[in-house]
Design a protein around this motif. Structure first.
Motif, PDB file in Angstrom:
ATOM      1  N   SER A 159       0.851  -1.201   0.046  1.00  7.50           N
ATOM      2  CA  SER A 159      -0.072   0.000   0.029  1.00  7.50           C
ATOM      3  C   SER A 159       0.823   1.257   0.078  1.00  7.50           C
ATOM      4  CB  SER A 159      -0.791   0.115   1.404  1.00  7.50           C
ATOM      5  OG  SER A 159      -0.103  -0.101   2.476  1.00  7.50           O
ATOM      6  N   GLN A 160       0.416   2.329  -0.440  1.00 12.36           N
ATOM      7  CA  GLN A 160       1.046   3.582  -0.422  1.00 12.36           C
ATOM      8  C   GLN A 160       0.581   4.620   0.657  1.00 12.36           C
ATOM      9  OE1 GLN A 160      -0.131   4.488  -4.635  1.00 12.36           O
ATOM     10  NE2 GLN A 160       2.162   4.164  -5.077  1.00 12.36           N
ATOM     11  N   ALA A 161       1.715   5.267   1.142  1.00  9.03           N
ATOM     12  CA  ALA A 161       1.428   6.290   2.398  1.00  9.03           C
ATOM     13  C   ALA A 161       2.186   7.665   1.757  1.00  9.03           C
ATOM     14  CB  ALA A 161       2.226   5.662   3.526  1.00  9.03           C
ATOM     15  N   PRO A 162       1.463   8.775   1.927  1.00 13.56           N
ATOM     16  CA  PRO A 162       2.139   9.735   1.899  1.00 13.56           C
ATOM     17  C   PRO A 162       2.717  10.339   3.063  1.00 13.56           C
ATOM     18  CG  PRO A 162      -0.258  10.351   2.072  1.00 13.56           C
ATOM     19  CD  PRO A 162      -0.031   8.838   2.163  1.00 13.56           C
ATOM     20  N   ARG A 184       3.905   3.013  14.199  1.00  9.12           N
ATOM     21  CA  ARG A 184       3.583   4.171  13.749  1.00  9.12           C
ATOM     22  C   ARG A 184       3.494   3.979  12.075  1.00  9.12           C
ATOM     23  NH1 ARG A 184       1.298   8.923  15.186  1.00  9.12           N
ATOM     24  NH2 ARG A 184       2.832   9.078  16.843  1.00  9.12           N
ATOM     25  N   LEU A 185       4.184   3.211  11.613  1.00  3.73           N
ATOM     26  CA  LEU A 185       3.959   3.112  10.169  1.00  3.73           C
ATOM     27  C   LEU A 185       2.570   2.357   9.775  1.00  3.73           C
ATOM     28  CD1 LEU A 185       7.584   2.634   8.692  1.00  3.73           C
ATOM     29  CD2 LEU A 185       5.898   4.471   8.309  1.00  3.73           C
ATOM     30  N   SER A 186       2.574   1.260  10.661  1.00  2.00           N
ATOM     31  CA  SER A 186       1.311   0.506  10.419  1.00  2.00           C
ATOM     32  C   SER A 186       0.038   1.256  10.620  1.00  2.00           C
ATOM     33  CB  SER A 186       1.401  -0.702  11.338  1.00  2.00           C
ATOM     34  OG  SER A 186       1.124  -0.272  12.702  1.00  2.00           O
ATOM     35  N   GLY A 187       0.131   2.339  11.235  1.00  2.00           N
ATOM     36  CA  GLY A 187      -1.123   2.809  11.377  1.00  2.00           C
ATOM     37  C   GLY A 187      -1.430   4.090  10.502  1.00  2.00           C
ATOM     38  N   ALA A 188      -0.572   4.524   9.699  1.00  2.00           N
ATOM     39  CA  ALA A 188      -0.370   5.491   9.085  1.00  2.00           C
ATOM     40  C   ALA A 188      -1.402   5.746   7.828  1.00  2.00           C
ATOM     41  CB  ALA A 188       0.949   5.870   8.125  1.00  2.00           C
ATOM     42  N   PRO A 189      -1.704   6.767   7.494  1.00  2.00           N
ATOM     43  CA  PRO A 189      -2.936   7.084   6.359  1.00  2.00           C
ATOM     44  C   PRO A 189      -2.226   6.378   5.246  1.00  2.00           C
ATOM     45  CG  PRO A 189      -2.698   8.964   7.566  1.00  2.00           C
ATOM     46  CD  PRO A 189      -1.459   8.050   8.190  1.00  2.00           C
ATOM     47  N   ARG A 190      -3.157   5.500   4.363  1.00  3.23           N
ATOM     48  CA  ARG A 190      -2.484   4.954   3.305  1.00  3.23           C
ATOM     49  C   ARG A 190      -3.667   4.948   2.137  1.00  3.23           C
ATOM     50  NH1 ARG A 190      -0.877   0.988   7.036  1.00  3.23           N
ATOM     51  NH2 ARG A 190      -2.459  -0.572   6.273  1.00  3.23           N
ATOM     52  N   PHE A 191      -3.273   4.696   0.865  1.00  4.00           N
ATOM     53  CA  PHE A 191      -4.259   4.590  -0.099  1.00  4.00           C
ATOM     54  C   PHE A 191      -3.838   3.538  -1.142  1.00  4.00           C
ATOM     55  CE2 PHE A 191      -1.158   7.861  -1.345  1.00  4.00           C
ATOM     56  CZ  PHE A 191      -0.818   7.344  -2.728  1.00  4.00           C
ATOM     57  N   PRO A 197      -5.642  10.479  -2.319  1.00  2.22           N
ATOM     58  CA  PRO A 197      -6.446  11.376  -1.739  1.00  2.22           C
ATOM     59  C   PRO A 197      -6.034  12.680  -2.312  1.00  2.22           C
ATOM     60  CG  PRO A 197      -4.594  11.112  -0.388  1.00  2.22           C
ATOM     61  CD  PRO A 197      -4.628   9.837  -1.395  1.00  2.22           C
ATOM     62  N   ASP A 198      -6.925  13.847  -2.055  1.00  2.00           N
ATOM     63  CA  ASP A 198      -6.749  15.239  -2.620  1.00  2.00           C
ATOM     64  C   ASP A 198      -5.550  15.699  -1.642  1.00  2.00           C
ATOM     65  OD1 ASP A 198      -6.629  17.916  -3.419  1.00  2.00           O
ATOM     66  OD2 ASP A 198      -8.573  18.383  -2.891  1.00  2.00           O
ATOM     67  N   MET A 199      -4.227  15.811  -2.205  1.00  2.00           N
ATOM     68  CA  MET A 199      -3.291  16.298  -1.230  1.00  2.00           C
ATOM     69  C   MET A 199      -3.159  17.811  -1.420  1.00  2.00           C
ATOM     70  SD  MET A 199      -0.126  13.512  -2.042  1.00  2.00           S
ATOM     71  CE  MET A 199      -0.517  11.671  -2.027  1.00  2.00           C
ATOM     72  N   GLY A 200      -4.026  18.486  -2.012  1.00  2.00           N
ATOM     73  CA  GLY A 200      -3.933  19.992  -1.993  1.00  2.00           C
ATOM     74  C   GLY A 200      -5.127  20.403  -1.040  1.00  2.00           C
ATOM     75  N   ASP A 201      -5.750  19.716  -0.181  1.00  2.00           N
ATOM     76  CA  ASP A 201      -6.755  19.949   0.747  1.00  2.00           C
ATOM     77  C   ASP A 201      -6.008  20.307   2.178  1.00  2.00           C
ATOM     78  OD1 ASP A 201      -8.649  18.686   2.971  1.00  2.00           O
ATOM     79  OD2 ASP A 201      -9.595  19.894   1.642  1.00  2.00           O
ATOM     80  N   ARG A 202      -6.494  21.439   2.446  1.00  2.00           N
ATOM     81  CA  ARG A 202      -5.605  21.996   3.683  1.00  2.00           C
ATOM     82  C   ARG A 202      -5.794  21.135   4.918  1.00  2.00           C
ATOM     83  NH1 ARG A 202      -3.369  26.271   6.385  1.00  2.00           N
ATOM     84  NH2 ARG A 202      -4.157  26.420   8.534  1.00  2.00           N
ATOM     85  N   GLN A 203      -7.095  20.637   5.088  1.00  2.00           N
ATOM     86  CA  GLN A 203      -7.437  19.832   6.479  1.00  2.00           C
ATOM     87  C   GLN A 203      -6.591  18.472   6.198  1.00  2.00           C
ATOM     88  OE1 GLN A 203      -8.921  21.105   9.174  1.00  2.00           O
ATOM     89  NE2 GLN A 203      -8.877  23.077   7.816  1.00  2.00           N
ATOM     90  N   TRP A 204      -6.577  18.041   5.056  1.00  2.00           N
ATOM     91  CA  TRP A 204      -5.987  16.609   4.985  1.00  2.00           C
ATOM     92  C   TRP A 204      -4.489  16.867   4.969  1.00  2.00           C
ATOM     93  CZ3 TRP A 204      -2.012  15.252   1.984  1.00  2.00           C
ATOM     94  CH2 TRP A 204      -1.432  13.842   1.687  1.00  2.00           C
ATOM     95  N   THR A 210      -0.030  16.410  11.598  1.00  2.00           N
ATOM     96  CA  THR A 210      -0.157  16.181  12.953  1.00  2.00           C
ATOM     97  C   THR A 210       0.103  14.699  13.304  1.00  2.00           C
ATOM     98  OG1 THR A 210      -1.938  17.963  12.913  1.00  2.00           O
ATOM     99  CG2 THR A 210      -2.083  16.136  14.731  1.00  2.00           C
ATOM    100  N   TYR A 211      -0.483  13.412  12.323  1.00  2.00           N
ATOM    101  CA  TYR A 211      -0.181  12.144  12.606  1.00  2.00           C
ATOM    102  C   TYR A 211       1.253  11.983  12.609  1.00  2.00           C
ATOM    103  CZ  TYR A 211       0.126   7.176  12.148  1.00  2.00           C
ATOM    104  OH  TYR A 211       0.375   5.981  12.529  1.00  2.00           O
TER     105      TYR A 211
END
Length: 252
Positions: A159-162, A184-191, A197-204, A210-211
């Motif tokens: 899987s891929q993680a930014p 930490r890596l196993s719980g990282a946001p992945r896609f 994901p929309d990496m230009g979204d400020r909240q994202w 933060t993570y």
């Protein structure tokens, strides 16, 4: 190039301050960190003096603008180290050392080479590879590395993680380091696949930083802003200009 000798204590401080800032701030006492900041400033002063001496001997070896930027960071570290902002002082010293190393020998790598390099975790285990870079054209910097995490590491399919680029560190053997635990890596946001994901979204973007516990990439150099401030004793001329402040030379 002429270099002035650095004492053993200062050499140890340089290695500590300029090579392992993260571990220093988590494992050292406040007093040790303050001492490391003071010693790191002394080391930087000596190295700048050595570079300036080299310019006099061979004027084409380094430009006055490069010296000026190093001295600006030195002044910033001096200011930050005097009160209580030791972490910012150490960050500025790290920036100064990276600049010094780049001046000596720029280190660049193309995307093909980067994709072939191993990516190792906190314990040195290969965790995957860097398959893509996300660049902010307005800020003019790499924002994220898209990391393909191998199933053998996480126990699941690839899987891929930014990951914020600030966390990726080059190693001495051509590999890259991602100093994070398996947990930490196993719980990282992945896609995966088309679910990017929309990496230009400020909240994202804020959630990702933060993570991982790092400032947003557009604030990475915030502490160096102090280098742009005029010196406390700067003299303002009648014409509105600011007189250049001379940072004390190293003792030798």
């Amino acid at each position: 190039m002429i270099l002035f000798p650095i004492t053993t204590r200062r050499a140890r401080a340089a290695a500590l301050v300029l090579g392992a800032l993260g571990s220093l701030m988590t494992g050292a006492t406040a007093a040790q960190a303050a001492d490391a900041c003071a010693d790191g400033v002394a080391v930087l002063k000596e190295r700048i003096a050595g570079l300036e001496a080299g310019v006099k001997a061979a004027p084409t070896s380094i430009s006055p603008k490069e010296i000026a930027q190093l001295r600006a960071l030195l002044f910033s570290a001096l200011r930050l180290g005097l009160p209580t902002d030791v972490p910012a002082c150490l960050e500025v010293l790290g920036q100064a050392d990276r600049l010094r190393q780049t001046i000596a020998k720029p280190q660049v790598i193309d995307a093909v080479q980067l994709a072939k390099a191993e990516l190792r975790g906190e314990d040195g285990t290969v965790v995957g590879s860097i398959t893509d870079l996300v660049i902010d054209p307005q800020a003019g910097r790499v924002a994220y590395a898209v990391v393909t995490l191998g199933g053998g590491f996480l126990g699941v399919g690839d899987s891929q993680a930014p990951v914020p680029w600030a966390l990726i560190k080059p190693g001495p053997d051509g590999a890259y380091s991602l100093p994070l635990s398996k947990e930490r890596l196993s719980g990282a946001p992945r896609f995966s696949g088309t679910q990017r994901p929309d990496m230009g979204d400020r909240q994202w973007a804020l959630a990702i930083h933060t993570y991982y516990g790092v400032p947003p990439y557009w604030l990475q150099d915030a502490s160096a802003m102090a280098a742009l401030c005029p010196a406390p004793d700067a003299v303002t001329s009648a014409g509105g200009g600011v007189k250049e402040t001379v940072v004390p030379a190293a003792d030798h």
